[in-house]
Design a protein around this motif. Structure first.
Motif, PDB file in Angstrom:
ATOM      1  N   ASN A   1     -26.731  -7.628   4.594  1.00  0.00           N
ATOM      2  CA  ASN A   1     -25.327  -7.250   4.505  1.00  0.00           C
ATOM      3  C   ASN A   1     -25.097  -5.930   3.771  1.00  0.00           C
TER       4      ASN A   1
ATOM      5  N   ASP B   1     -19.162 -15.088   8.885  1.00  0.00           N
ATOM      6  CA  ASP B   1     -18.758 -16.092   7.891  1.00  0.00           C
ATOM      7  C   ASP B   1     -17.336 -16.568   8.169  1.00  0.00           C
ATOM      8  N   ALA B   2     -16.458 -15.605   8.504  1.00  0.00           N
ATOM      9  CA  ALA B   2     -15.066 -15.969   8.770  1.00  0.00           C
ATOM     10  C   ALA B   2     -14.987 -16.956   9.935  1.00  0.00           C
TER      11      ALA B   2
ATOM     12  N   THR C   1     -19.547  -7.215   8.062  1.00  0.00           N
ATOM     13  CA  THR C   1     -18.125  -7.241   7.724  1.00  0.00           C
ATOM     14  C   THR C   1     -17.604  -8.673   7.527  1.00  0.00           C
ATOM     15  N   GLU C   2     -18.521  -9.612   7.424  1.00  0.00           N
ATOM     16  CA  GLU C   2     -18.211 -11.026   7.134  1.00  0.00           C
ATOM     17  C   GLU C   2     -17.434 -11.728   8.251  1.00  0.00           C
ATOM     18  N   GLN C   3     -17.441 -11.135   9.457  1.00  0.00           N
ATOM     19  CA  GLN C   3     -16.755 -11.805  10.573  1.00  0.00           C
ATOM     20  C   GLN C   3     -17.469 -13.088  10.979  1.00  0.00           C
TER      21      GLN C   3
ATOM     22  N   THR D   1     -22.824  -5.917  12.915  1.00  0.00           N
ATOM     23  CA  THR D   1     -21.565  -5.438  12.329  1.00  0.00           C
ATOM     24  C   THR D   1     -20.686  -6.626  11.924  1.00  0.00           C
TER      25      THR D   1
END
Ligand SMILES: Nc1ncnc2c1ncn2[C@@H]1O[C@H](COP(=O)(O)OP(=O)(O)O)[C@@H](O)[C@H]1O
Ligand SMILES: [Mg+2]
Lengths: 261, 236
Positions: B195, B100-101, B96-98, B92
């Motif tokens: 993704n 990458d963040a 939700t790109e967490q 997840t």
């Protein structure tokens, strides 16, 4: 390294040269050359799927280009060299499309994330920084204890923005910050991006396909199509170039939006 | 860069995961152990009774649980519960790109997300395994005395004599390895999730299936090749 240093000029924040990227037989980027000027708001535009997000991911070093180079303040991006990557990424902040807030952490802990990870601040120093960061994106401290799931879409983006600028990056990148938002929130977010850029003296890159807000905020526009940069320059210039694709994208899109109103 | 504060933060995540993978698995592990111990008592009683060797009920239940059933069932139960949850959570974060963040913020997800989970899984499984063995042996004893009318004192006496250090360390060594598989495969499939919308489900599925297969396969390898002293075997 030597080449990167010699071609580096102070007014270029990011220099992209000859960038190519394919996935299997899909050639997404076919030789992108692009300079992002320091201290300005640059909009990167283009149709859906033309590789705008991919370009940001390569600039961030999440994905390596097949061919070509990316220099950030004269330093060569190298997604395989973790130490270098970490060093270069200190200059970069990014706001993902849906904010990408850490679900398991409160608003406070999201905003304080890199402060806690990378600095040795006291509790009260961290509190003060979080408060001023939240304030700079227009949120009060009362939201600090909330979970990301308790926030509206617009609030989530504000928190993510506060988190992204916490370590004072020099370059801030936004991936479709206004896509899917209502017109009022779109204006609000667009103004916020401009205010934050001015307040922190940032080099700003915004990905968007919303031609409507662009002309009021952008200082520089790059238009991608078929894996190449087809236009780069000031916003007004898009109406002067003789390129049917550029015209189609900007003129028709704008007219379509106008008619819809 | 990893100062005391940062290490402390990871320690906190480790404790959360220790609680999630370990403490919160206790109910599932308790029920599994009761049923497995009880079934073992019934099943081994049949041949033992045929040869008039009911006094060996304790050793056969105890050894089967210690060497084999406790580590394997703990591994499988925790794979289904915590391994799946770890894979889903990290997938997840990927979708939700967490992830990458986090990287963009200069924190390596390997040491912030994965390391505490893998460490917690590896350390908690042997503890669950010991608990499983104890509960399973009690269940065997309960069936043995209440249903099969064996002598309870003999059950414990023979069990205590037969199950020795070699059995325990083999069981726990397996549990450590299975704990590592559960948590690291959960992290692996979550981290490498695609993704798209269905990526979370796919990652969770893959993590559970791969973990269980790897547990069963490596259990065979470990059973066949872990060194033990044959003189410790009860039927010697
Ligand atoms: N990691 C990836 N693997 C395979 N294909 C990708 C990957 N990232 C992007 N693509 C493909 O590259 C194209 C451009 O994607 P993207 O940059 O996200 O487009 P957009 O301009 O809408 O942001 C799309 O066709 C997408 O399917
Ligand atoms: Mg995109």
């Amino acid at each position: 390294m030597t080449q990167a240093t010699s071609s580096y000029t102070d007014d270029i924040a990011i220099r992209v040269r000859g960038l190519k990227k394919s996935f299997g037989s899909f050639h997404i980027h076919n030789g992108i050359d692009l300079d992002i000027p320091v201290g300005k708001v640059t909009y990167i535009m283009g149709g859906s799927g033309c590789g705008k997000s991919l370009l940001l991911k390569q600039i961030m070093g999440f994905i390596s280009p097949d061919v070509g180079t990316i220099d950030i303040f004269g330093e060569r991006m190298d997604a395989t060299n973790f130490q270098k990557l970490k060093h270069i990424r200190r200059h970069l902040g990014i706001l993902f499309q849906n904010g990408a807030l850490f679900d398991s952490l409160s608003v406070y802990d999201n905003v304080a994330f890199s402060l806690k990870e990378r600095l040795d601040l006291s509790k009260s120093e961290t509190d003060a920084r979080v408060e001023s960061l939240l304030k700079s994106v227009g949120l009060a401290m009362v939201h600090a204890t909330k979970a990301p799931s308790e926030l509206s879409g617009g609030q989530r983006k504000r928190v993510a923005l506060a988190r992204a600028v916490a370590m004072k990056p020099k370059i801030m990148m936004y991936d479709e910050p206004t896509t899917g938002l209502d017109p009022v929130t779109t204006m609000m977010v667009t103004n916020l991006i401009r205010d934050i850029s001015e307040e922190h003296k940032l080099t700003t890159i915004v990905i968007s396909h919303d031609t409507h807000v662009v002309f009021s905020v952008a200082e520089n526009i790059a238009f991608l199509k078929d894996g190449k940069v087809r236009y780069v320059g000031p916003p007004r210039g898009v109406f002067e170039v003789e390129d049917a694709d550029v015209e189609e994208f900007f003129v028709l899109e704008t007219r379509y939006k106008e008619e819809k109103k | 860069m990893a100062g005391m504060k940062q290490i402390h933060r990871r320690g906190h995540i480790f404790l959360q995961q220790f609680d999630f993978i370990g403490v919160q698995s206790l109910t599932v592990i308790t029920f599994s152990a009761i049923f497995i111990g009880a079934v073992m008592a019934f099943q081994t009683y049949i041949p033992l009774h045929q040869f008039g060797m009911e006094s060996f009920l304790g050793p056969s239940v105890g050894i089967a649980l210690t060497r084999e059933l406790a580590p394997v069932f703990c591994g499988i139960m925790v794979a289904g519960r915590a391994g799946a949850a770890i894979a889903a959570e990290i997938a997840t974060m990927r979708v939700t790109e967490q992830i990458d963040a986090m990287e963009a913020l200069g924190t390596d997800p390997h040491d912030y997300i994965m390391a505490p989970r893998i460490l917690a899984g590896t350390l908690v499984l042997p503890l669950l395994c010991i608990y499983f063995i104890l509960i399973g042996c009690f269940a065997g004893w309960a069936i043995g005395t209440l249903v099969l009318e064996c002598d309870g004192a003999v059950y414990w006496q023979q069990l205590g004599w037969a199950v020795d250090f070699t059995d325990v360390w083999q069981g726990l060594a397996k549990a450590v390895i299975f704990g590592f598989f559960v948590s690291s495969l959960g992290c692996f499939y979550g981290y490498n999730a695609g993704n798209s919308a269905e990526s979370v489900g796919v990652a969770t599925n893959k993590a559970v299936v791969a973990t269980i297969l790897l547990i069963l396969f490596s259990d065979y390898i470990l059973t066949a090749y872990l060194p033990y002293d044959p003189s410790n075997l009860i039927l010697h």
